[in-house]
Design a protein around this motif. Structure first.
Motif, short mmCIF file in Angstrom:
data_model
loop_
_atom_site.label_atom_id
_atom_site.label_comp_id
_atom_site.label_asym_id
_atom_site.label_seq_id
_atom_site.Cartn_x
_atom_site.Cartn_y
_atom_site.Cartn_z
N UNK A 242 -15.45 19.63 73.77
CA UNK A 242 -15.31 20.27 72.67
C UNK A 242 -15.18 21.79 72.55
N UNK A 243 -16.06 22.42 73.55
CA UNK A 243 -16.03 23.74 73.68
C UNK A 243 -14.98 24.26 74.80
N UNK A 244 -14.91 23.73 76.00
CA UNK A 244 -14.08 24.25 77.04
C UNK A 244 -12.74 23.84 76.85
N UNK A 245 -12.50 22.54 76.08
CA UNK A 245 -11.17 21.96 75.81
C UNK A 245 -10.69 22.10 74.56
N UNK A 246 -11.25 21.60 73.62
CA UNK A 246 -10.70 21.63 72.35
C UNK A 246 -10.49 23.03 71.51
N UNK A 247 -11.35 23.75 72.07
CA UNK A 247 -11.44 25.21 71.69
C UNK A 247 -10.16 25.91 71.77
N UNK A 248 -9.76 25.52 73.19
CA UNK A 248 -8.26 25.77 73.34
C UNK A 248 -7.15 25.30 72.91
N UNK A 249 -7.33 24.02 73.05
CA UNK A 249 -6.16 22.98 72.88
C UNK A 249 -5.78 23.35 71.33
N UNK A 250 -6.74 23.43 70.42
CA UNK A 250 -6.46 23.45 68.97
C UNK A 250 -5.68 24.62 68.40
N UNK A 251 -5.58 25.75 69.39
CA UNK A 251 -5.07 27.01 68.97
C UNK A 251 -3.55 26.98 69.50
N UNK A 252 -3.40 26.25 70.61
CA UNK A 252 -2.01 26.28 71.24
C UNK A 252 -0.87 26.17 70.40
N UNK A 253 0.22 26.85 70.56
CA UNK A 253 1.50 26.44 69.87
C UNK A 253 1.04 26.61 68.28
N UNK A 254 0.52 27.74 67.89
CA UNK A 254 0.34 28.16 66.55
C UNK A 254 -0.45 27.29 65.87
N UNK A 255 -1.46 26.46 66.51
CA UNK A 255 -2.49 25.72 65.77
C UNK A 255 -1.65 24.25 65.35
N UNK A 256 -0.50 23.93 65.96
CA UNK A 256 -0.01 22.62 65.82
C UNK A 256 -0.84 21.54 66.02
N UNK A 257 -1.69 21.73 66.99
CA UNK A 257 -2.38 20.27 67.58
C UNK A 257 -3.60 20.19 66.58
N UNK A 258 -4.00 21.24 66.07
CA UNK A 258 -5.12 21.29 65.08
C UNK A 258 -4.68 20.54 63.76
N UNK A 259 -3.46 21.10 63.23
CA UNK A 259 -3.01 20.46 62.24
C UNK A 259 -2.58 18.96 62.25
N UNK A 260 -2.08 18.69 63.46
CA UNK A 260 -1.87 17.03 63.74
C UNK A 260 -3.46 16.43 63.67
N UNK A 261 -4.21 17.03 64.30
CA UNK A 261 -5.96 16.30 64.23
C UNK A 261 -6.32 16.01 62.73
N UNK A 262 -5.99 17.13 61.81
CA UNK A 262 -6.37 16.97 60.38
C UNK A 262 -5.28 16.04 59.68
N UNK A 263 -4.17 15.84 60.12
CA UNK A 263 -3.28 14.77 59.48
C UNK A 263 -3.84 13.27 59.70
N UNK A 264 -4.32 13.29 60.86
CA UNK A 264 -5.12 11.85 61.47
C UNK A 264 -6.36 11.75 60.84
#
Length: 271
Positions: A242-264
């Motif tokens: 959650x800290x070393x990985x997700x904290x990075x990935x969720x902000x990549x590409x303008x937050x696209x991956x955090x938005x997908x996570x929220x949709x699911x």
């Protein structure tokens, strides 16, 4: 975080999902999350049976599950996910292995709220293959050692004496050696840059749908199997790093991956 439901079996459930636990019965394996997403999305009552890695082969043989594949020497390989479906019009439960086979079976036999919209099965299968075989591969040197350290002690011991987790599946058989954990520093940062390059390419491809969809999901405005396969990888990162990985990935590409996570997120319940 995924929502955990009651540990009591659902008396109306006819589907049993076999899953491999992390600590505190936390579900984490991406291939298994794909199926859990589908079950939740389709609102199908089901129960979970937890199987630690050392018990996968014996358990699946015991219920008559088909092997997922064969080794080069002809020996069968047993992996999770597996489902058992005790549908009313057959005498014995239908038992299936392999995430793609299970996904197609559920969509055909429980067609409400389809995850393969008409005409999309072939392209979605290719997309999911890309996620598993190309996009997620740079994650393995990072995530496999991290995941190993967060598994039950008995399962950790199994990895050193026999059994493996490979390509997002819970697997039984003799393993390849586990990669050493990447220490903080230039080597780990380089590994994350390789991961980001894959997500950058994926975002570039998915952005071509922006004019016809909501800019989040792979197809139009409704989630599909492709989204669940990708979000299963995101959940793996979010749960295990959650800290070393997700904290990075969720902000990549303008937050696209955090938005997908929220949709699911509505389909992350663990029954």
């Amino acid at each position: 975080m995924p929502r955990h439901g009651s540990s009591r079996a659902n008396p109306t459930a006819v589907i049993t999902l076999y899953d491999s636990p992390g600590v505190r019965s936390q579900t984490w394996v991406p291939n298994i999350w794909r199926i859990r997403f589908i079950l939740n999305y389709k609102r199908l009552p089901y129960r979970t049976i937890w199987v630690e890695f050392p018990d996968v082969e014996a358990t699946l043989r015991g219920i008559g599950a088909p092997p997922s594949s064969q080794r080069s020497d002809g020996r069968p390989v047993y992996t999770l996910p597996v489902i058992s479906d005790a549908i009313a019009n057959v005498q014995a439960p239908i038992i299936l292995s392999n995430a793609n086979n299970i996904a197609e079976y559920l969509d055909v036999n429980y067609p409400a709220r389809p995850v393969f919209p008409e005409g999309s099965r072939a392209l979605q299968t290719l997309f999911v293959h890309y996620i598993q075989e190309v996009c997620a591969k740079p994650l393995l040197p990072i995530m496999v050692p991290i995941s190993h350290d967060r598994l039950p002690e008995r399962t950790q011991s199994h990895f050193h004496g026999g059994g493996s987790a490979g390509r997002g599946g819970a697997r039984a058989q003799t393993p390849a050696p586990l990669p050493n954990a990447l220490p903080p520093g230039p080597q780990r940062e380089h590994a994350w840059r390789l991961v980001q390059a894959q997500f950058d390419f994926l975002a570039l491809v998915l952005d071509k749908n922006a004019g016809d969809g909501d800019g989040v999901v792979a197809q139009g405005r409704h989630v599909s199997y492709a989204d669940f396969a990708l979000c299963a990888v995101l959940l793996w990162i979010e749960q295990m790093a959650p800290h070393d990985g997700w904290a990075r990935v969720r902000d990549w590409n303008g937050g696209r991956w955090a938005r997908l996570w929220q949709r699911c997120q509505d389909y992350m319940e663990v029954l």
